[in-house]
Design an enzyme around this catalytic site. Structure first.
Site, PDB file in Angstrom:
ATOM      1  N   CYS A  20     -11.596  15.895   1.492  1.00  0.00           N
ATOM      2  CA  CYS A  20     -10.273  15.470   1.039  1.00  0.00           C
ATOM      3  C   CYS A  20      -9.523  16.597   0.332  1.00  0.00           C
ATOM      4  O   CYS A  20      -8.295  16.648   0.393  1.00  0.00           O
ATOM      5  CB  CYS A  20     -10.375  14.247   0.139  1.00  0.00           C
ATOM      6  SG  CYS A  20     -11.500  14.441  -1.265  1.00  0.00           S
ATOM      7  N   HIS A 130     -12.145  12.198  -5.079  1.00  0.00           N
ATOM      8  CA  HIS A 130     -11.099  12.120  -4.062  1.00  0.00           C
ATOM      9  C   HIS A 130      -9.816  12.805  -4.522  1.00  0.00           C
ATOM     10  O   HIS A 130      -9.397  12.686  -5.671  1.00  0.00           O
ATOM     11  CB  HIS A 130     -10.794  10.674  -3.695  1.00  0.00           C
ATOM     12  CG  HIS A 130      -9.917  10.545  -2.493  1.00  0.00           C
ATOM     13  ND1 HIS A 130     -10.274  11.038  -1.254  1.00  0.00           N
ATOM     14  CD2 HIS A 130      -8.676  10.008  -2.338  1.00  0.00           C
ATOM     15  CE1 HIS A 130      -9.306  10.799  -0.382  1.00  0.00           C
ATOM     16  NE2 HIS A 130      -8.328  10.172  -1.022  1.00  0.00           N
ATOM     17  N   ASP A 145      -2.280  10.536   1.768  1.00  0.00           N
ATOM     18  CA  ASP A 145      -3.692  10.243   1.511  1.00  0.00           C
ATOM     19  C   ASP A 145      -4.477  10.290   2.824  1.00  0.00           C
ATOM     20  O   ASP A 145      -4.150   9.594   3.787  1.00  0.00           O
ATOM     21  CB  ASP A 145      -3.810   8.858   0.881  1.00  0.00           C
ATOM     22  CG  ASP A 145      -5.173   8.596   0.284  1.00  0.00           C
ATOM     23  OD1 ASP A 145      -6.170   9.133   0.803  1.00  0.00           O
ATOM     24  OD2 ASP A 145      -5.248   7.854  -0.712  1.00  0.00           O
TER      25      ASP A 145
END
Length: 269
Positions: A20, A130, A145
């Site tokens: 991520c 994250h 995202d």
């Protein structure tokens, strides 16, 4: 009058393993500028510099400083895990390549952004393991995202409320300032890293509606609630063994200077 950047397209990366941080950096830049190996090289260089500073601070006199260095040196990397999770320092270094500055949103210098966030261009959000980016592209705000199939459009009014809700849920938020790349400098044949995609705003909206129609919640509403539900791991349980081996090799390699990333070469050219 300048035309839309990247031909009006949005660059989005879908979650791969625990990358991520890579997805976050690339969506801030709006193009596949960095790979996991580029960030691993930056992390290894940061670790090396930190060890050098600890060694110089210890002085070798057998005192407390030397003991602190031994304890520090025996630990794993402070900037990347074997699963591919990177520190904020690595993200800062990556964005510095493009003359971008990362600033905590709660710092005094970022106070104008706290009052009028819609006047900025990008925010980085972090909680647990994250990272994701909220970015303004061609005058419109989107949530990039990587846990979702496409970027979600955010109205200027909702942007402020959403950032407040993230802060209330425990997320760390960073402001990104500087001269953002206007165009991705890669050819169309190179503008893919296996998990990146170029979408029109209309395609993005259509993809999200299709996923919501399958019973998935809105990306932003789900994101705020994710702290208590611990659903992050639902998306990243499968770990990439090749990635872990490559990152481990990067951390063990005590090279004299940091390898040049593709992004640095592109900038100099």
């Amino acid at each position: 009058m300048e035309g839309p950047s990247n031909g009006g397209l949005l660059y989005h990366e879908v979650q791969e393993s625990k990358l991520c941080a890579v997805h976050c950096v690339n969506t801030v830049l709006q193009g596949p500028f960095f790979s996991e190996f580029d960030l691993a090289a930056l992390a290894a260089d940061l670790d090396k510099r930190e060890r050098q500073m600890m060694m110089e601070g210890g002085g070798g006199g057998g005192g407390r400083g030397e003991g602190d260095f031994v304890a520090f040196d025996s630990e794993e990397s402070h900037n990347v895990s074997l699963g591919g999770d990177f520190s904020i320092q690595v993200l800062e270094k990556a964005l510095e390549v493009w003359d971008l500055q990362v600033i905590p949103l709660n710092s005094p210098v970022a106070e104008p952004a706290q009052i009028d966030p819609e006047l900025e261009n990008a925010f980085i959000c972090h909680l647990e393991d994250h990272w994701f980016c909220i970015r303004k592209v061609n005058g419109e705000w989107y949530n990039f995202d990587s846990l979702y199939a496409a970027p979600e459009h955010l109205s200027k009014f909702y942007l402020s409320a959403y950032l407040d809700s993230l802060k209330g849920a425990g997320w760390s938020i960073f402001l990104v300032r500087g001269n953002f790349p206007k165009e991705c400098p890669l050819s169309s044949s190179e503008a893919s890293n296996g998990y990146g995609q170029w979408l029109t705003p209309e395609d993005s909206s259509r993809i999200l509606k299709a996923h919501n129609g399958m019973g998935e919640s809105s990306p932003s509403s789900g994101r705020v609630q994710r702290r208590s539900g611990n659903r992050l791991t639902d998306y990243v349980e499968a770990e990439d063994e090749d990635l872990k081996a490559a990152i481990a090799a990067s951390l063990l390699d005590s090279f004299p200077s940091m390898p040049r990333t593709e992004a640095q070469t592109e900038k100099e050219e």
